[in-house]
Design an enzyme around this catalytic site. Structure first.
Site, mmCIF file in Angstrom:
data_model
loop_
_atom_site.group_PDB
_atom_site.id
_atom_site.type_symbol
_atom_site.label_atom_id
_atom_site.label_comp_id
_atom_site.label_asym_id
_atom_site.label_seq_id
_atom_site.Cartn_x
_atom_site.Cartn_y
_atom_site.Cartn_z
ATOM 1 N N ASP A 57 0.854 -1.193 0.000
ATOM 2 C CA ASP A 57 0.000 0.000 0.000
ATOM 3 C C ASP A 57 0.887 1.239 0.000
ATOM 4 O O ASP A 57 2.040 1.193 0.451
ATOM 5 C CB ASP A 57 -0.906 0.040 1.233
ATOM 6 C CG ASP A 57 -1.797 -1.188 1.340
ATOM 7 O OD1 ASP A 57 -2.598 -1.407 0.420
ATOM 8 O OD2 ASP A 57 -1.673 -1.912 2.344
ATOM 9 N N ASP A 59 0.595 4.880 1.630
ATOM 10 C CA ASP A 59 -0.146 5.766 2.519
ATOM 11 C C ASP A 59 0.438 7.172 2.471
ATOM 12 O O ASP A 59 1.646 7.352 2.304
ATOM 13 C CB ASP A 59 -0.124 5.239 3.951
ATOM 14 C CG ASP A 59 -0.869 3.906 4.087
ATOM 15 O OD1 ASP A 59 -1.768 3.655 3.260
ATOM 16 O OD2 ASP A 59 -0.537 3.135 5.006
ATOM 17 N N ASP A 136 4.470 4.705 15.458
ATOM 18 C CA ASP A 136 4.893 3.663 16.388
ATOM 19 C C ASP A 136 6.387 3.355 16.327
ATOM 20 O O ASP A 136 7.108 3.548 17.314
ATOM 21 C CB ASP A 136 4.055 2.383 16.198
ATOM 22 C CG ASP A 136 3.954 1.935 14.741
ATOM 23 O OD1 ASP A 136 4.705 2.459 13.896
ATOM 24 O OD2 ASP A 136 3.133 1.045 14.458
#
Length: 441
Positions: A57, A59, A136
């Site tokens: 993906d 993002d 994170d």
């Protein structure tokens, strides 16, 4: 090294190949920038490009608010409550665009944290510099501008990529408490990338894994599929066991491994995950239903046998055992009915592999779940269960011609009749011995 100041890395240094970047993602970034907003590719796509992998993906992070993004793109839909996101659709495909986040506050529009430190509301927007510290892991906090080829690194992500380290940004215990699923993400990335989890990030995992039990069972089901059905299931499973996390996701599986002194069940799980990884690598489909059939099999089989010894019919015993095991598992991770029903069918068909008369064999061969149930039978045999003869017979039967199937069935029926005759003779001989007077009389 984490400094908090952005390192501006030109394309000549980081070597991200421009032709590997999704053209649609480039267009979205440029359109946002043209409208006066900051916009970058971020997260796993940047990490994977730097590692020479093909991103799944692409993002995008931007200074534009969700409503502002929607005004720029006609195909945009806003999703989420806890974490508001924009999805820009291209037919069935979409690109995900997130607004920069800021540290939590307790204002009306700010992020909220419960008593355990877990984020329960997260729509507080901020700057690029603030957004970095909300991400994170350092390797997922690299921002790439496809318009000029520049890479921004605030937290030493490039260095950790080079040294193959998984490192949480900020205080590990606090970050894990904010979202316990980060425990699973750390393990998943370590297995997927072949990286080590650095010591400060690794240390609290075992003690905080119990926090996963407060995460919704539906979300944990999705996470288990990511962990075990993404092509690196076997190394991920081994890390889940190593870090003491598996027991909080799959307690029945953990108990089964500990209880089974033969080691057959542990072998079955590892063989299944290894086969699943291979199928994914070959572009073949995999079923969550089959995964759960394996993970819960030991408990179901033992419980069904126990119920049969108490006089319950075989299929009823299996149904009761299956219901109990699935109910107990759902307390930890959801198992959607569309999958659990197939799991039940796979288990129920195992007893039918014992029947080898031609009519019933042909009926089973035409069952919609035959292939999954047969694969499950072969897996049991390979793991060491006493079903090798059944697996070999059905392997031969399904590939045989009609005439060969008749011979196989006749041979199986003849063998069964021979066994019955031997049992009958033995029983008759025992009865005669019991009624004959002793030789001394």
């Amino acid at each position: 090294m984490i400094t908090g100041e952005a390192a501006h890395v030109p394309s000549a240094v980081h070597h991200i190949p421009a032709d590997k970047v999704c053209g649609r993602a480039k267009d979205v970034v440029r359109r946002l920038q043209k409208a006066g907003y900051e916009a970058y590719l971020v997260g796993g796509c940047v990490r994977d490009l730097l590692l020479g992998r093909t991103p799944k993906d692409f993002d995008i992070a931007t200074s534009a608010r969700p409503e502002e993004i929607r005004k720029l793109f006609n195909s945009c839909r806003l999703i989420g409550r806890r974490f508001r996101l924009a999805h820009i659709y291209y037919g069935r495909d979409y690109l995900e665009v997130a607004t920069f986040r800021a540290p939590h506050d307790e204002g009306d529009d700010g992020g909220k944290v419960n008593d355990e430190g877990r984020i329960i509301h997260d729509n507080v927007y901020g700057t690029l510099e603030e957004d970095v510290w909300r991400r994170d892991f350092t390797i997922n906090a690299l921002f790439y501008n496809p318009s000029n080829g520049e890479l921004l690194d605030f937290v030493g992500g490039l260095d950790d990529l080079h040294h193959r380290k998984i490192r949480l940004i900020g205080d590990p215990e606090k970050r894990f408490r904010e979202d316990p699923v980060r425990l699973l993400r750390a393990i998943r990335f370590a297995a997927k990338l072949g990286f080590d989890i650095e010591e400060r990030t690794r240390t609290p995992i075992a003690s905080l894994a119990i926090l996963l039990e407060a995460v919704s069972s539906a979300r944990l089901f999705d996470e288990i599929i990511k962990l075990l059905h993404s092509g690196d299931g076997l190394p991920t499973y081994r890390l889940l066991r190593e870090y003491g996390v598996l027991q909080h996701l799959l307690p029945l599986t953990t108990e089964s491994i500990e209880e089974d002194s033969t080691g057959n069940f542990a072998r079955m799980v590892e063989l299944s995950l290894g086969n699943t990884d291979q199928r994914i690598a070959e572009g073949k489909s995999v079923m969550p239903a089959f995964l759960y059939a394996v993970l819960l099999w030991h408990k179901v089989h033992l419980a069904a046998v126990s119920l049969q010894l108490k006089g319950m019919p075989e299929m009823q015993a299996l149904h009761v055992a299956a219901t109990d095991a699935l109910r107990d598992q759902v307390d930890f991770t959801a198992v959607p009915r569309r999958f659990s029903n197939i799991t039940r069918e796979i288990w129920a068909l195992q007893s039918r592999f014992r029947h080898r008369d031609l009519r019933r064999a042909n009926l089973l061969l035409g069952n919609a779940r035959f292939r999954a149930a047969y694969d499950f039978l072969c897996l049991r045999a390979e793991a060491g269960e006493q079903v090798k003869d059944d697996a070999e017979w059905w392997t031969a039967f399904q590939h045989a011609t009609p005439e060969e199937r008749q011979e196989l069935s006749n041979g199986a029926q003849g063998k069964k009749a021979g066994l019955r005759r031997r049992k009958k003779r033995k029983k008759s001989s025992n009865a005669k011995a019991a009624t004959s007077p002793p030789a001394s009389e």
